[in-house]
Write a protein that holds these residues in place. Sequence first.
Motif, mmCIF file in Angstrom:
data_model
loop_
_atom_site.group_PDB
_atom_site.id
_atom_site.type_symbol
_atom_site.label_atom_id
_atom_site.label_comp_id
_atom_site.label_asym_id
_atom_site.label_seq_id
_atom_site.Cartn_x
_atom_site.Cartn_y
_atom_site.Cartn_z
ATOM 1 N N ASN A 112 0.965 -0.831 0.176
ATOM 2 C CA ASN A 112 -0.570 0.049 -0.160
ATOM 3 C C ASN A 112 0.591 1.659 -0.131
ATOM 4 N N GLY A 113 1.891 0.928 -0.815
ATOM 5 C CA GLY A 113 2.967 2.466 -1.015
ATOM 6 C C GLY A 113 2.654 3.107 -1.823
ATOM 7 N N GLY A 114 1.296 3.385 -2.436
ATOM 8 C CA GLY A 114 0.235 4.759 -2.952
ATOM 9 C C GLY A 114 0.719 4.579 -4.434
ATOM 10 N N LEU A 115 0.270 5.425 -5.320
ATOM 11 C CA LEU A 115 -0.155 5.100 -6.484
ATOM 12 C C LEU A 115 0.897 4.858 -7.235
ATOM 13 N N ILE A 116 0.981 3.864 -8.694
ATOM 14 C CA ILE A 116 2.111 3.774 -8.848
ATOM 15 C C ILE A 116 2.419 4.900 -10.229
ATOM 16 N N LYS A 117 1.884 5.784 -9.820
ATOM 17 C CA LYS A 117 2.191 7.269 -11.334
ATOM 18 C C LYS A 117 2.855 8.039 -9.944
ATOM 19 N N ASN A 118 3.227 7.472 -8.804
ATOM 20 C CA ASN A 118 4.078 8.809 -8.153
ATOM 21 C C ASN A 118 4.986 7.726 -7.693
ATOM 22 N N ARG A 119 5.373 6.579 -7.998
ATOM 23 C CA ARG A 119 6.006 5.757 -7.592
ATOM 24 C C ARG A 119 7.345 5.418 -8.387
ATOM 25 N N PRO A 120 8.755 5.320 -8.962
ATOM 26 C CA PRO A 120 9.756 4.709 -9.527
ATOM 27 C C PRO A 120 9.732 3.323 -9.594
ATOM 28 N N TYR A 121 10.298 3.283 -10.849
ATOM 29 C CA TYR A 121 10.306 1.344 -11.339
ATOM 30 C C TYR A 121 11.332 1.333 -10.101
ATOM 31 N N PHE A 122 12.448 1.288 -10.674
ATOM 32 C CA PHE A 122 13.445 0.742 -10.210
ATOM 33 C C PHE A 122 13.829 1.148 -9.195
ATOM 34 N N GLY A 123 14.622 0.533 -8.438
ATOM 35 C CA GLY A 123 14.298 0.597 -7.470
ATOM 36 C C GLY A 123 13.184 0.729 -6.300
ATOM 37 N N ASP A 124 12.611 0.253 -6.398
ATOM 38 C CA ASP A 124 10.695 0.484 -6.337
ATOM 39 C C ASP A 124 10.025 -0.867 -6.767
ATOM 40 N N LEU A 125 9.078 0.100 -7.210
ATOM 41 C CA LEU A 125 8.310 -1.014 -8.177
ATOM 42 C C LEU A 125 8.253 -2.341 -8.523
ATOM 43 N N ASP A 126 9.780 -2.524 -8.748
ATOM 44 C CA ASP A 126 10.751 -3.772 -9.742
ATOM 45 C C ASP A 126 10.887 -4.507 -8.121
ATOM 46 N N LYS A 127 10.755 -4.428 -7.267
ATOM 47 C CA LYS A 127 11.079 -5.039 -6.151
ATOM 48 C C LYS A 127 9.898 -5.461 -5.719
ATOM 49 N N LEU A 128 9.105 -5.499 -6.038
ATOM 50 C CA LEU A 128 7.603 -5.868 -5.637
ATOM 51 C C LEU A 128 7.290 -7.055 -6.205
ATOM 52 N N ARG A 129 6.820 -8.363 -5.234
ATOM 53 C CA ARG A 129 6.200 -9.629 -5.874
ATOM 54 C C ARG A 129 4.585 -9.359 -5.699
ATOM 55 N N THR A 130 3.604 -10.449 -6.547
ATOM 56 C CA THR A 130 2.615 -10.765 -6.845
ATOM 57 C C THR A 130 2.691 -11.576 -5.537
ATOM 58 N N LEU A 131 0.853 -11.395 -5.246
ATOM 59 C CA LEU A 131 0.735 -12.119 -3.624
ATOM 60 C C LEU A 131 0.156 -13.510 -4.420
ATOM 61 N N ARG A 132 -0.515 -14.015 -5.465
ATOM 62 C CA ARG A 132 -0.428 -15.360 -5.813
ATOM 63 C C ARG A 132 0.964 -15.425 -6.670
ATOM 64 N N PRO A 133 0.711 -17.268 -6.646
ATOM 65 C CA PRO A 133 1.855 -17.713 -7.335
ATOM 66 C C PRO A 133 2.102 -17.425 -8.174
ATOM 67 N N PRO A 134 3.228 -17.696 -9.278
ATOM 68 C CA PRO A 134 4.509 -17.829 -8.664
ATOM 69 C C PRO A 134 5.064 -16.705 -8.478
ATOM 70 N N HIS A 135 4.684 -15.652 -7.961
ATOM 71 C CA HIS A 135 4.820 -14.738 -6.842
ATOM 72 C C HIS A 135 6.344 -14.130 -8.526
ATOM 73 N N GLU A 136 5.477 -12.835 -9.116
ATOM 74 C CA GLU A 136 6.442 -12.477 -10.521
ATOM 75 C C GLU A 136 6.438 -11.063 -9.737
ATOM 76 N N LYS A 137 7.987 -10.712 -9.942
ATOM 77 C CA LYS A 137 7.345 -8.934 -9.871
ATOM 78 C C LYS A 137 6.730 -8.094 -11.274
ATOM 79 N N MET A 138 6.410 -6.957 -11.453
ATOM 80 C CA MET A 138 5.271 -6.465 -12.571
ATOM 81 C C MET A 138 6.277 -5.916 -13.621
ATOM 82 N N PRO A 139 5.579 -6.748 -14.370
ATOM 83 C CA PRO A 139 6.864 -6.162 -15.850
ATOM 84 C C PRO A 139 6.213 -4.907 -16.314
#
Length: 309
Positions: A70-97
């Motif tokens: 719950n870190g806020g809206l995507i448009k307010n967050r950088p991909y590199f160093g932030d969003l790229d570290k997240l993984r989906t709750l559902r398997p196989p727990h992948e990053k946001m492409p």
Amino acid sequence: MTAADGTQKRVPQTVGHRGFSAKYAENTLSGLQAAIEGDADAIETDVHMSSDGVVVISHDPSTKRVFGNNGGLIKNRPYFGDLDKLRTLRPPHEKMPLLRDLLQLFVSHVKFEDKWLVIDVKADNDVNIIESIALTMKEIKDDFAFWNARIVLGIWMVKFLPYCEKYLPHTPIMHIGANIWYARKFVEVPTLVGFSMLLATLYSTDGYALIRESRAAGIAMYVWTVNPDESMRMCLALQVDAVLTDNPVRFAELRTEYLHRQADGTENEIEADLESAVENVLTFGTKTRLYAFRLLVWTMGPIIRIMYR
């Protein structure tokens, strides 16, 4: 499509909605590839843009539902160093492409050679995302004739149209929506190839009229999001052009069964009488739910358009 008896039948193409999201985490590369490997004709995905200008694949404007963050809206967050570290709750727990990750598959993966892609430009995006999509396409392959044969831009709001004309003037467009009146605003768009309408919206006199008008004008009719078997059979009866579904494998199975029934004469081909075609495949409970949902969408539509205009 060719039926079992060799004749040509008008049946919907299968579009994996956010990939094969009935089985995989939505909008992940594995889920998108699984839809294609499951013989979907196309895949649909959603895009937003991060604060560092990267076009990412995500249906929601935030990461809470899919990633549990719950870190806020995507448009307010950088991909590199932030969003790229997240993984989906559902398997196989992948990053946001990224969009470019997916586009690369259309260039390099043999199973994507004859497939196509719907890029759903969510209504809450800034209009500048259209330029970023164009730059991403060019980055992966600087050949817009190649992309225009494989990509359809899904546009909800008329506010994006001038930017499509400026940055992607020849890329096919379809309007995604749930309001017949608003959909007709797109009829004169030169690159319009289709409408993608909410299933419940089409269960109406105006919906049937739009199907007939679109067919007469050579404009494709896509339907979302079609998951229960009964809804899939409704789309087969309506003979729409494409069905967006979370389970492309199941729809492909029902589509094959439908063609076999037509071939052996147990399924009548109905072109003009759309109302009868639907009445014959839907139960009373489903009809009631479709009607109620259509009323809800009709009520909320003006509010949503004001929010994102």
